[in-house]
Structures are given as structure tokens and as C-alpha cells.
Design a protein around this motif. Structure first.
Motif, PDB file in Angstrom:
ATOM      1  N   LEU A 311      71.620 161.789  45.567  1.00 26.91           N
ATOM      2  CA  LEU A 311      70.829 161.976  44.357  1.00 26.91           C
ATOM      3  C   LEU A 311      70.697 163.446  43.985  1.00 26.91           C
ATOM      4  O   LEU A 311      69.855 163.811  43.166  1.00 26.91           O
ATOM      5  CB  LEU A 311      69.438 161.349  44.530  1.00 26.91           C
ATOM      6  CG  LEU A 311      69.429 159.854  44.863  1.00 26.91           C
ATOM      7  CD1 LEU A 311      67.993 159.339  44.926  1.00 26.91           C
ATOM      8  CD2 LEU A 311      70.241 159.044  43.869  1.00 26.91           C
ATOM      9  N   ILE A 416      75.028 147.543  37.045  1.00 24.89           N
ATOM     10  CA  ILE A 416      75.351 148.934  36.747  1.00 24.89           C
ATOM     11  C   ILE A 416      76.525 148.948  35.780  1.00 24.89           C
ATOM     12  O   ILE A 416      77.490 148.194  35.931  1.00 24.89           O
ATOM     13  CB  ILE A 416      75.698 149.698  38.035  1.00 24.89           C
ATOM     14  CG1 ILE A 416      74.474 149.727  38.959  1.00 24.89           C
ATOM     15  CG2 ILE A 416      76.168 151.104  37.729  1.00 24.89           C
ATOM     16  CD1 ILE A 416      74.733 150.403  40.277  1.00 24.89           C
ATOM     17  N   THR A 451      75.273 151.239  45.163  1.00 24.97           N
ATOM     18  CA  THR A 451      74.396 151.707  44.093  1.00 24.97           C
ATOM     19  C   THR A 451      74.216 153.215  44.161  1.00 24.97           C
ATOM     20  O   THR A 451      74.272 153.914  43.138  1.00 24.97           O
ATOM     21  CB  THR A 451      73.036 151.001  44.179  1.00 24.97           C
ATOM     22  OG1 THR A 451      73.226 149.589  44.132  1.00 24.97           O
ATOM     23  CG2 THR A 451      72.135 151.422  43.041  1.00 24.97           C
ATOM     24  N   TYR A 452      73.996 153.735  45.373  1.00 31.04           N
ATOM     25  CA  TYR A 452      73.882 155.182  45.536  1.00 31.04           C
ATOM     26  C   TYR A 452      75.155 155.888  45.076  1.00 31.04           C
ATOM     27  O   TYR A 452      75.099 156.951  44.454  1.00 31.04           O
ATOM     28  CB  TYR A 452      73.599 155.525  46.999  1.00 31.04           C
ATOM     29  CG  TYR A 452      72.142 155.529  47.366  1.00 31.04           C
ATOM     30  CD1 TYR A 452      71.288 156.521  46.892  1.00 31.04           C
ATOM     31  CD2 TYR A 452      71.612 154.551  48.195  1.00 31.04           C
ATOM     32  CE1 TYR A 452      69.953 156.527  47.233  1.00 31.04           C
ATOM     33  CE2 TYR A 452      70.267 154.545  48.545  1.00 31.04           C
ATOM     34  CZ  TYR A 452      69.434 155.539  48.058  1.00 31.04           C
ATOM     35  OH  TYR A 452      68.112 155.553  48.392  1.00 31.04           O
ATOM     36  N   SER A 454      77.325 154.921  42.828  1.00 33.00           N
ATOM     37  CA  SER A 454      77.405 154.898  41.366  1.00 33.00           C
ATOM     38  C   SER A 454      76.445 155.917  40.749  1.00 33.00           C
ATOM     39  O   SER A 454      76.807 156.619  39.793  1.00 33.00           O
ATOM     40  CB  SER A 454      77.088 153.486  40.851  1.00 33.00           C
ATOM     41  OG  SER A 454      77.991 152.543  41.369  1.00 33.00           O
ATOM     42  N   ILE A 455      75.229 155.998  41.285  1.00 30.16           N
ATOM     43  CA  ILE A 455      74.270 156.976  40.767  1.00 30.16           C
ATOM     44  C   ILE A 455      74.775 158.389  41.013  1.00 30.16           C
ATOM     45  O   ILE A 455      74.652 159.273  40.144  1.00 30.16           O
ATOM     46  CB  ILE A 455      72.888 156.764  41.416  1.00 30.16           C
ATOM     47  CG1 ILE A 455      72.318 155.389  41.026  1.00 30.16           C
ATOM     48  CG2 ILE A 455      71.923 157.860  41.002  1.00 30.16           C
ATOM     49  CD1 ILE A 455      71.017 155.051  41.718  1.00 30.16           C
ATOM     50  N   ASN A 456      75.376 158.622  42.192  1.00 25.39           N
ATOM     51  CA  ASN A 456      75.891 159.945  42.505  1.00 25.39           C
ATOM     52  C   ASN A 456      77.004 160.355  41.542  1.00 25.39           C
ATOM     53  O   ASN A 456      77.019 161.496  41.042  1.00 25.39           O
ATOM     54  CB  ASN A 456      76.402 159.966  43.947  1.00 25.39           C
ATOM     55  CG  ASN A 456      77.084 161.259  44.305  1.00 25.39           C
ATOM     56  OD1 ASN A 456      78.306 161.344  44.286  1.00 25.39           O
ATOM     57  ND2 ASN A 456      76.309 162.278  44.618  1.00 25.39           N
ATOM     58  N   TYR A 458      77.417 159.374  38.547  1.00 18.24           N
ATOM     59  CA  TYR A 458      76.782 159.569  37.238  1.00 18.24           C
ATOM     60  C   TYR A 458      76.089 160.937  37.151  1.00 18.24           C
ATOM     61  O   TYR A 458      76.346 161.731  36.235  1.00 18.24           O
ATOM     62  CB  TYR A 458      75.794 158.420  37.045  1.00 18.24           C
ATOM     63  CG  TYR A 458      74.883 158.496  35.851  1.00 18.24           C
ATOM     64  CD1 TYR A 458      75.379 158.442  34.556  1.00 18.24           C
ATOM     65  CD2 TYR A 458      73.500 158.580  36.027  1.00 18.24           C
ATOM     66  CE1 TYR A 458      74.528 158.489  33.458  1.00 18.24           C
ATOM     67  CE2 TYR A 458      72.642 158.609  34.936  1.00 18.24           C
ATOM     68  CZ  TYR A 458      73.157 158.571  33.659  1.00 18.24           C
ATOM     69  OH  TYR A 458      72.314 158.610  32.586  1.00 18.24           O
ATOM     70  N   VAL A 540      64.315 160.889  38.975  1.00 23.99           N
ATOM     71  CA  VAL A 540      64.690 160.850  40.390  1.00 23.99           C
ATOM     72  C   VAL A 540      63.577 161.423  41.258  1.00 23.99           C
ATOM     73  O   VAL A 540      63.164 160.808  42.253  1.00 23.99           O
ATOM     74  CB  VAL A 540      66.011 161.620  40.602  1.00 23.99           C
ATOM     75  CG1 VAL A 540      66.355 161.671  42.091  1.00 23.99           C
ATOM     76  CG2 VAL A 540      67.145 160.958  39.822  1.00 23.99           C
ATOM     77  N   VAL A 620      67.990 152.773  38.834  1.00 30.55           N
ATOM     78  CA  VAL A 620      69.123 152.492  37.953  1.00 30.55           C
ATOM     79  C   VAL A 620      68.647 152.245  36.526  1.00 30.55           C
ATOM     80  O   VAL A 620      69.225 152.743  35.553  1.00 30.55           O
ATOM     81  CB  VAL A 620      69.922 151.274  38.475  1.00 30.55           C
ATOM     82  CG1 VAL A 620      70.910 150.785  37.437  1.00 30.55           C
ATOM     83  CG2 VAL A 620      70.661 151.637  39.756  1.00 30.55           C
ATOM     84  N   LEU A 623      67.303 155.586  34.978  1.00 31.52           N
ATOM     85  CA  LEU A 623      68.369 156.547  34.689  1.00 31.52           C
ATOM     86  C   LEU A 623      69.272 156.090  33.554  1.00 31.52           C
ATOM     87  O   LEU A 623      70.225 156.789  33.204  1.00 31.52           O
ATOM     88  CB  LEU A 623      69.216 156.768  35.944  1.00 31.52           C
ATOM     89  CG  LEU A 623      68.565 157.546  37.090  1.00 31.52           C
ATOM     90  CD1 LEU A 623      69.474 157.558  38.304  1.00 31.52           C
ATOM     91  CD2 LEU A 623      68.233 158.964  36.658  1.00 31.52           C
ATOM     92  N   LEU A 625      71.412 153.939  33.625  1.00 26.64           N
ATOM     93  CA  LEU A 625      72.754 153.662  34.131  1.00 26.64           C
ATOM     94  C   LEU A 625      73.144 152.208  33.930  1.00 26.64           C
ATOM     95  O   LEU A 625      74.317 151.859  34.047  1.00 26.64           O
ATOM     96  CB  LEU A 625      72.818 154.017  35.625  1.00 26.64           C
ATOM     97  CG  LEU A 625      74.188 154.037  36.298  1.00 26.64           C
ATOM     98  CD1 LEU A 625      75.167 154.884  35.518  1.00 26.64           C
ATOM     99  CD2 LEU A 625      74.068 154.515  37.731  1.00 26.64           C
TER     100      LEU A 625
END
Length: 780
Positions: A311, A416, A451-452, A454-456, A458, A540, A620, A623, A625
Motif C-alpha cells: 500500500l 476489482i 487484492t493487495y 491489484s491495489i499495489n 493501481y 489508505v 477497494v 479507492l 478500484l
């Protein structure tokens, strides 16, 4: 004849009762009422014989242990009771009981058949039940869950005798089922007998090694109870596997209290009471065995790794990774340019390979160690992340994430968006992943890690675009006179004055040509800085503080060892980058002690896992996302920004070559610098327009989302709405024991309106619409 009737009712087929008595001779001997009574006796005899035959076959060969237990109970209990009734009637006749034997030892057939009047409906119901067990549907026989559900439904028929019969069979079926459950929740083993009929299956492809088959789960078992059972058995299974290595966790005690919880259950099983018993077993396991296997300190340690690196809590990690990736891309292109034309293999010379991606991450760790200097070896989080994190080329697997699972309390997560942010770092799909060490996989599942990841991708894409734009201001010769005018005494001569005038005209022309690019870059930096500040600081950081405080049992979570990055906001032309700051006023509570801080609340691993998934789902959603109508135009904007940065660097190279040719006489015979400059400047004007339109499109989508009532209702629900309710129910106090009081409820953070207010501050976007067309596309 009476003896023949009793033998037939006892299960011995008799031609007397099987005859329909329709021939004239029989009609002359038997009256119509007698024929009807014999027909009733024949029906009972036929049901008894078929039940004996079918139950014997089911008990011997049916694949379901529970079905066999019910069949054996039908034979031994209910058919045995019918047999005893036949013997009682026979004994009454032999004793010449006045209730059956009249004057002159006459036994009325009506009285004999009347003794079995209560058995007709019961035997017919048992026959229907045996047929239900025996029949096959689509090649599959009756399953235990189907039988238990049917028997529980039959309790509500309204007939007392049927209800009593169904209740006795429900007790048999649920007792057998509860023995299977006890094998799993007490020992972590799938039962040897009836494993094909048990609702928990061994599944190597599943993230936990075991999964729940919903078709084999009785209806009275709630999803949260089933997920608790899965967690308990999976945890015990891992404890047994580790028992030989660590004597402190090899023994699994407290069986007496756990057995007592199961023994106190009454039949038919009540969903609430079963949930309480399973919860008590889970909490006992968590307080004893799992406390040693997975202490809270380890959980907080891995959560900090995920926060700092996935993150982007450490701004220097994102900066170093971006720099090393860009350097690798540039080196590959330089290598391709240096090859002879006949040796070039299309794009094969510039494609990134798996080993090179791993090398980039290795160089990133080295760069981070260099930043910290002599204290690098004291950073335990950095060393742990170095051992766990991996940077890999993304290989799509259609059977992996995105599947809706229900095991371990895990529901279909908030989808996502499929926008490929992972393509931006290397221009090929690359993802940051992590090895989940045991026993941390008790609460951290591969889908959570997906999930982490994908967030990373992004967040890193936005940070990378921001850094690359601000790096343009480091190209000094694009912003200042270069080369400088000649110094005296030559500068005072006629030739020197002419040279100075030439250089001034050259720089003025180039400065005018770059004015639009600088304004566009500055406006894009403002947009990225405000967007990144909103995502990182408000969303975040806010959710992390809330979740960390819930895990540790504190109202406000103390900052960990490394502080969050502070995003500097710039509305003027100039660099804007994220730098991590250290706050000496707030020391980390676990700096000297690796264990978790003491708290009044201790959460078991399953509760942590459920709360963690709810935290990720809320993250998610907050954000944005999950909103592909937002992520797609944002991705296009980031691609255009990359294109703009590349064209500016290319224009810088063309101007450098032109200066060498004009000032030093270095001529490249294979290039046409004038044509290249015209081509690049035209490309820059086109990309500038795309960047401006891209910003407007993203802001327009945000405006549309802010006016979308359905989206805003879900967004403002604090993470508990929508499909998040499923996970929230796993915390719930469904059994009335108060356990749901300490459940995690995500904090309401962020807001699309807040982001729009920041982006609209100063009216820079409106001025861009009115000034479009000036200086190659206009300024914002």
C-alpha cells in the motif's frame, strides 16, 4: 386363515393376501367387507416385506454412512416395533383376550385388522422415505444433507405419529452427522467412514487445502458456522503437521470441554445452539493452541509489511522501484539500438524476462539500504520484506481469483476492475507478490494477496506517473540557457556577440515550443498530486489506522516504525514528489518488543481473517478500484502521460544532437534531425491534447459518480453495505451470545466530493476549457 394373516403381516408373503379375490368362487366365499379387510392386511404385509428388503440392501451397500444409519434404524426400531405389534396381537388371541376373542372363541377379522390401523400411514411414510434414499438422480444417490433436510421438513407434517417417527430418525441421522463433525473439529481429520458424504473436502487447488461443498451442507447449518468448522479443522490439521517440529504446540488438549460442548446439544440440532458450540470450540482452540502457533505479534508484523510495501506506506520503496524499472527499460532499448540491424530480432531484444524483473527488485532493496546508510541492518521490516516479497511477470490463470468462494467465511469479493495497471511499470504485466509463510496463511488467504497486488499496481501506477512528470524538471537544459553564452573576452567580440544572439534565439524558440508542454505537465502534476493525496492520506491511511486500532484493541493506532509518506501538493510548475517523514515524537509501541502491544481484546485468527477481508473490501471500494468506468479513463490518462514524458525525453535527445551538429560539427549521417524534431513536436502537441482530455474525462466520471445515488449509497455505507454484508454477518451476534459486539466496522473515510473539491480548487479546469487552442492545444 387367521394364522396365515399374522404370518403375512410378520413379513412372510402369503398367496391368501396377495390374491385379489375377484373370481366368482372367492366372491361367493368372502363378503365385500371381508375382501376389503384382507386387502388392507395385504397392503400392510406388502409394505413390511418391501421395507425389510430395501432397508437390508441400503444398510449393506449405500455409500452414505448416514443413510445407512437411518435405514438400519428403520429396520431395527420401527419395523421391529411393527413385528412386536404382530406378536402382541397373536399373544392376545392365544390368551383369549376379550378385546379380540368373542363368544365361542370367535375372532372377528375387523378387530384384528383394527389393531394395525395406526400403522398404515406410518409404513407408507417409511416406504416413501426408503424410496427417497434408494433412488438415484443424475447418477448420484441420496446424500446425507438431502436426507437430513427432508427428515427435518417432515417434522412439520402435522401428524403426531409421523412427527414422532421423523423425530427418531432425525436424531439418528444428526447423531451420525455430528460424529463426523466431531472428528473434524476435534482432531482436524476428515472422517474415514463417509468422507465422500462429508461437507468438507480435501482440495489441493483451494487456498486452504480444504473447501466446503455446499451441496453436502445441511440447511440448518449457517454459512458462518460452516466456515468456523472449516477454520477449526484446517488449523488443527496444520498443528498436527507442525507438532513434530515444535513440542510447545504438538499437544492438542482441552478435549473434555470441547466434547462437553458437543454433548450438550439436543436433537433436532438447533442452528443457534450449534453455532454457540462451534464458536466455543473455536475460541478455546484460539486461546490455547493457536495462541502459540500464531501470536498477534506475527499478525501485526505481516500486516505492516503489507501496509508499507503493497500500500506504499514507504514512499521511498515506490520511488526506488520506479527508478530501477525505468533504468532497466532504458538499458534494454540502448542494447537494442547498439545491435547491428541484421541481428535485431524484432521486439525480442527489448522484452523483459523473469530474471530481469527479479533483478530490478533486488536492486531496489540495495537502493533502499543505501538510503538508510549504516542503520539499514537495523530495519527488521525491510529485511523481512526482502525475504518475502517477489516481483514476477504476471501469468493469467482463469481458474484463480475472481471466483466466488464461500469457504472460511469468504464470499464473492467486491469485483476489482480488470483495468491492466500492472502493465505500466515495465510495459509488460508485472505484479508484486508475497510468499505467505505458515502459519500466517491461517488468516491471510491467496485471494487477499491478489487484492493487495491489484491495489499495489493501481497505487504504484499513479505514483510512477507523478514521479516521471516531476523528473522532467531535472532536465536542466530544457529549462535554462544551454549551452551558456561564451564568456569574455570572446563574448565581447563580433563573433561572440553573434554566437550569443544565436544561442538566445535558439533557446527562446525552444522555450516557446515547450511552454505548452510545461503547462500541461504542471496541470497533470496537480491532478496526480491531489488524487494521490486523497487515495493515500485520506483513504489508505485512514482505514489502516482504524483497522490497526481494532486489531490491537486501541482506539487510535500508533504509527508504526516507518511513517506514512506526506504528499506535497503543487499548483505551480515544478517538481512534486512523495517523501517519507520520520516522526520522533511518536515512537512505535513494538520497537523494542516484537510482540503485539497489550490490549484488552484478543481476536482469534478467524475473526481476524474476516475483519481483514472486510477491511480489504472497503479499501477497494473507497479507492474506486471497483469502478471500471473510473479506472479505464484513469489508465488511459496514465498511458498518455507516459507517452508525453517519452516524447519530451526524445525531443531533448534530438535537440542535444542538433546542438552537437551546429556547435561542434558532429554529424550523424543516418538521421534527419529537422524532420525528427518536427515529428516529435507534432507528437507532443497531440499527446498534450490527449492528457488534457484525459484529465477532463476522469473528472467527469467523478462528477457522474457523485451524482449516482446507487453508488453513493454503497460508498457512504462505510464498507458494510452491498456484498460486504456477507462478511459482516460472520461477526454478527446471530446466536445471541454477545460475540458480535466486538466486530470490526470500517470507518467512513474519504468521499468523492472531497476529491472533486480539491481538483476544482482555483478553477484550473474551467480555464483550460476556455483557453483550448492556444500554444498547440491550449493551457489549463
Amino acid at each position: 386363515m387367521l394364522h396365515e394373516i399374522l404370518l403375512s403381516l410378520s413379513g412372510h408373503p402369503s398367496p391368501l393376501l396377495r390374491n385379489d379375490h375377484s373370481d366368482p368362487a372367492a366372491a361367493a366365499i368372502l363378503s365385500a367387507p371381508e375382501r376389503e379387510l384382507l386387502s388392507t392386511a395385504g397392503h400392510l404385509s406388502d409394505l413390511h416385506c418391501k421395507l425389510l428388503s430395501y432397508t437390508a440392501q441400503i444398510s449393506a451397500s449405500h455409500p452414505s454412512v448416514i443413510c445407512r444409519a437411518v435405514s438400519t434404524a428403520i429396520n431395527s426400531v420401527h419395523l421391529g416395533a411393527f413385528q412386536r405389534k404382530v406378536l402382541e396381537v397373536e399373544e392376545s388371541i392365544l390368551r383369549k383376550d376379550a378385546a379380540l376373542v368373542g363368544a365361542c372363541n370367535i375372532v372377528p377379522l375387523t378387530a384384528v385388522i383394527g389393531e394395525f390401523s395406526g400403522w398404515t400411514r406410518r409404513l407408507e411414510w417409511l416406504w416413501n422415505l426408503v424410496q427417497f434414499i434408494s433412488r438415484e438422480s443424475k447418477g448420484a444417490t441420496c446424500r446425507a444433507a438431502q436426507l437430513i433436510d427432508k427428515l427435518r421438513d417432515e417434522l412439520q407434517t402435522g401428524y403426531a405419529d409421523i412427527g414422532e417417527t421423523a423425530l427418531s430418525l432425525v436424531k439418528v441421522a444428526e447423531t451420525a452427522w455430528l460424529k463426523q463433525v466431531s472428528t473434524w473439529v476435534l482432531y482436524g481429520r476428515i472422517p474415514m467412514l463417509g468422507h465422500n458424504d462429508f461437507f468438507i473436502r480435501k482440495d489441493e487447488e483451494d487456498e486452504q487445502g480444504y473447501s466446503i461443498d455446499d451441496e453436502l451442507l445441511p440447511a440448518f447449518v449457517t454459512q458462518s458456522t460452516a466456515s468456523s468448522m472449516l477454520f477449526i479443522g484446517t488449523s488443527l490439521n496444520r498443528v498436527h503437521r507442525r507438532g513434530g517440529m515444535d513440542p510447545s504446540i504438538s499437544g492438542v488438549g482441552h478435549f473434555s470441554s470441547q466434547l462437553q460442548e458437543l454433548a450438550q446439544l439436543t436433537f433436532p440440532l438447533n442452528s443457534v445452539m450449534l453455532s454457540r458450540a462451534i464458536t466455543a470450540i473455536r475460541l478455546t482452540l484460539s486461546r490455547t493452541t493457536l495462541q502459540k502457533l500464531l501470536p498477534l505479534g506475527k499478525v501485526l508484523e505481516i500486516l505492516r509489511i503489507l501496509r508499507e510495501f503493497f500500500l506504499l506506506g514507504r514512499g521511498e520503496f515506490a520511488m526506488a522501484l520506479t527508478q530501477q524499472a525505468d533504468e532497466k527499460i532504458r538499458s534494454r532499448w540502448r542494447r537494442a539500438d547498439n545491435l547491428a540491424y541484421e541481428k535485431r530480432d524484432g521486439l525480442g531484444t527489448v522484452m523483459i524476462k523473469e530474471g530481469e524483473v527479479a533483478t530490478v527488485l533486488s536492486k531496489t532493496w540495495t537502493a533502499l539500504g543505501t538510503m538508510q546508510g549504516q542503520h539499514a541492518d537495523e530495519d527488521e521490516e525491510l529485511e523481512l520484506a526482502r525475504g518475502l516479497l517477489r516481483l514476477n511477470l504476471f501469468k493469467s490463470n482463469p481458474s484463480t481469483p475472481g471466483k466466488g468462494t464461500s469457504e472460511n467465511g469468504q464470499r464473492a469479493s467486491h469485483a476489482i476492475a480488470a483495468t491492466p495497471f500492472r502493465n505500466l511499470l515495465f510495459s509488460v504485466p508485472v505484479t508484486l507478490t508475497m510468499q505467505i509463510p505458515s502459519p500466517l496463511d491461517l488468516f491471510l488467504a491467496p485471494t487477499d494477496l491478489h487484492t493487495y497486488t491489484s491495489i499495489n499496481s493501481y497505487l504504484l501506477s499513479i505514483r510512477r506517473a507523478h514521479l516521471r512528470l516531476t523528473d522532467l524538471w531535472k532536465i536542466t537544459c530544457l529549462r535554462r540557457h544551454h549551452p551558456p553564452p561564451p564568456r569574455a573576452p570572446y563574448g565581447n567580440t563580433k563573433g561572440g556577440v553573434a554566437k550569443t544572439r544565436l544561442l538566445h534565439e535558439r533557446w527562446s524558440a525552444r522555450s516557446s515550443a515547450m511552454r505548452s508542454a510545461w503547462s500541461t505537465s504542471s496541470a497533470a502534476i496537480f491532478f496526480l498530486a491531489e488524487t494521490e493525496a486523497y487515495l493515500q492520506v485520506e483513504v489508505v491511511e485512514g482505514l489502516w489506522d482504524d483497522f490497526h486500532g481494532w486489531v490491537t484493541g486501541t482506539e487510535e493506532s500508533a504509527r508504526p516504525h516507518h511513517q506514512r509518506p506526506s504528499i506535497s501538493h503543487h499548483t505551480h510548475m515544478g517538481p512534486s514528489s512523495a517523501h517519507s517523514q520520520e516522526d520522533d515524537d511518536e515512537p512505535a509501541p513494538d520497537q523494542s518488543n516484537p510482540q503485539a502491544p497489550k490490549s484488552s481484546t484478543t481476536h482469534d485468527p478467524q475473526t481476524l481473517a474476516i475483519a481483514h477481508r472486510l477491511y480489504l473490501r472497503t479499501l477497494v471500494r473507497r479507492l474506486l478500484l471497483a469502478q471500471q468506468r473510473f479506472t479505464d479513463p484513469l489508465y488511459d490518462l496514465l498511458v498518455h502521460i507516459d507517452h508525453l514524458v517519452a516524447l519530451v525525453h526524445r525531443l531533448h535527445g534530438v535537440w542535444t544532437a542538433a546542438d552537437l551538429e551546429a556547435d561542434e560539427g558532429v554529424v550523424d549521417a543516418f538521421s534527419n534531425l529537422a524532420a525528427d524534431e518536427a515529428d516529435v513536436r507534432a507528437g507532443i502537441r497531440d499527446v498534450e491534447a490527449k492528457v488534457k482530455h484525459g484529465v477532463e474525462d476522469v473528472v467527469a466520471v467523478l462528477r457522474g459518480l457523485s451524482m449516482d445515488s446507487a453508488f453513493m449509497a454503497d460508498f457512504e455505507d462505510g464498507g458494510g453495505g452491498g456484498d460486504g454484508d456477507d462478511d459482516a454477518e460472520d461477526f454478527g451476534d446471530e446466536d445471541g451470545d454477545g460475540e458480535g459486539e466486538g466486530r470490526y466496522v470500517p470507518r467512513r473515510v474519504g468521499g468523492v466530493d472531497r476529491l472533486l473539491m480539491k481538483l476544482d480548487f482555483g478553477g484550473w479546469l474551467d480555464s483550460g476549457r476556455s483557453n483550448r487552442g492556444r500554444d498547440g492545444g491550449g493551457e489549463f
